[in-house]
Enzyme design. Sequence first.
Site, PDB file in Angstrom:
ATOM      1  N   GLU A 122      -6.490   4.336   8.335  1.00 46.31           N
ATOM      2  CA  GLU A 122      -6.378   5.763   8.138  1.00 46.31           C
ATOM      3  C   GLU A 122      -7.656   6.596   7.277  1.00 46.31           C
ATOM      4  OE1 GLU A 122      -2.695   5.337   5.903  1.00 46.31           O
ATOM      5  OE2 GLU A 122      -1.700   4.672   7.621  1.00 46.31           O
ATOM      6  N   GLY A 128       3.342   2.135  10.892  1.00 48.51           N
ATOM      7  CA  GLY A 128       4.395   3.241  10.708  1.00 48.51           C
ATOM      8  C   GLY A 128       5.103   3.438  11.761  1.00 48.51           C
ATOM      9  N   ASN A 171       0.911  -1.145   0.034  1.00 49.93           N
ATOM     10  CA  ASN A 171       0.014   0.015   0.035  1.00 49.93           C
ATOM     11  C   ASN A 171       0.829   1.279  -0.059  1.00 49.93           C
ATOM     12  OD1 ASN A 171      -1.792   1.985   0.513  1.00 49.93           O
ATOM     13  ND2 ASN A 171      -2.494   1.272   2.598  1.00 49.93           N
ATOM     14  N   LYS A 191       0.053   4.333   0.022  1.00 44.32           N
ATOM     15  CA  LYS A 191      -0.609   5.285   0.460  1.00 44.32           C
ATOM     16  C   LYS A 191      -0.633   6.566  -0.580  1.00 44.32           C
ATOM     17  CE  LYS A 191       0.114   3.229   4.705  1.00 44.32           C
ATOM     18  NZ  LYS A 191       0.306   3.077   6.213  1.00 44.32           N
ATOM     19  N   HIS A 236      -9.153   0.968   5.368  1.00 44.00           N
ATOM     20  CA  HIS A 236      -7.934   1.022   6.121  1.00 44.00           C
ATOM     21  C   HIS A 236      -8.132   2.159   7.306  1.00 44.00           C
ATOM     22  CE1 HIS A 236      -4.100   2.407   6.721  1.00 44.00           C
ATOM     23  NE2 HIS A 236      -3.333   1.242   5.903  1.00 44.00           N
ATOM     24  N   GLU A 277      -4.573  -4.983  10.950  1.00 42.08           N
ATOM     25  CA  GLU A 277      -3.463  -3.920  10.819  1.00 42.08           C
ATOM     26  C   GLU A 277      -3.870  -3.269  12.045  1.00 42.08           C
ATOM     27  OE1 GLU A 277      -1.855  -2.878   6.677  1.00 42.08           O
ATOM     28  OE2 GLU A 277      -3.479  -1.666   7.242  1.00 42.08           O
ATOM     29  N   SER A 332       4.025  -2.156  10.132  1.00 47.32           N
ATOM     30  CA  SER A 332       5.501  -2.141  10.290  1.00 47.32           C
ATOM     31  C   SER A 332       6.276  -3.641   9.894  1.00 47.32           C
ATOM     32  CB  SER A 332       5.894  -2.038  11.730  1.00 47.32           C
ATOM     33  OG  SER A 332       5.694  -0.660  12.061  1.00 47.32           O
TER      34      SER A 332
HETATM   35  P1  13P Z   1       3.557   0.175   7.487  1.00 44.02           P
HETATM   36  O1  13P Z   1       4.137  -0.940   6.869  1.00 44.02           O
HETATM   37  O2  13P Z   1       4.498   1.437   6.861  1.00 44.02           O
HETATM   38  O3  13P Z   1       3.479   0.010   9.035  1.00 44.02           O
HETATM   39  O4  13P Z   1       2.113   0.350   6.891  1.00 44.02           O
HETATM   40  C1  13P Z   1       1.165  -0.611   7.339  1.00 44.02           C
HETATM   41  C2  13P Z   1       0.119  -0.265   6.397  1.00 44.02           C
HETATM   42  O5  13P Z   1      -0.915   0.643   6.817  1.00 44.02           O
HETATM   43  C3  13P Z   1      -0.336  -1.115   5.139  1.00 44.02           C
HETATM   44  O6  13P Z   1      -1.710  -0.781   4.854  1.00 44.02           O
END
Ligand code: 13P
Length: 248
Positions: A95, A169, A9, A11, A93, A163, A208
Amino acid sequence: MRRKMAAGNWKMNGTQASLEVLDRLKTAHVDSSCDIVICPPNPLLIPAADRCTGSSVAIGAQDCHAEFKGAFTGDTSAEMIADSGATYAIVGHSERREAYGDTDAQVCAKANAVQNGGLVAIVCIGESLTQREAGEALPVLKSQLAGSVPAGSNGANLVVAYEPIWAIGTGKIPTLDQIAEVHMALREELVGRFGAEGGNIRLLYGGSVKPGNAADIFATSDVDGALVGGASLKAEDFSPIIDALATS
Ligand code: 13P
């Protein structure tokens, strides 16, 4: 037997110049035993899909509107995503749940649209640190799963990504026992709801995932792959993760 999946992803990262990552991935992983999916920002869907035609790398979107078409400024429909050549769409997601207030019911409607559009929905769920510390992770996740997964789901049109919000992150991941506990609980829920077909739905871990921890995560029971953020932006990070999955 569930086919393993490494999904990236991106983003809100990447421009056309970033598409060289796809060239490197498809060259390094010809005939991969895993499904490899990259979800770039929407402006890159068409060039990304064009670039990956006939390769082992598939393309996905990062969100999808629940409606087929209409007056929804700034949004993208499942038909448009499919028309771009992409074959997956992430929905739910954290976010987007946090920043745009997507509820389980809205995520479910989006996932339904994705599936009806002939795409595979990657439905994300995850608990906050507060919920984890209060011992509420499992009930929260079961409730999100029940509310976010459409009735018509099966192993071919649904992937679930666990997740934990606090692992995204941050460089922190749950213990392997915690990941196993969650994935086992999610599997039970899916089998409880969809019968044997629930055993065909893939469960990804996300948060992560890095080259250094991927092998341990993939050795955990009921982990069918990963949804990777930061480490999917560079082929030198994502390739070893795909290799770790292929050999797990
Ligand atoms: P990271 O791998 O950067 O922690 O992000 C995970 C994520 O949100 C994938 O959708």
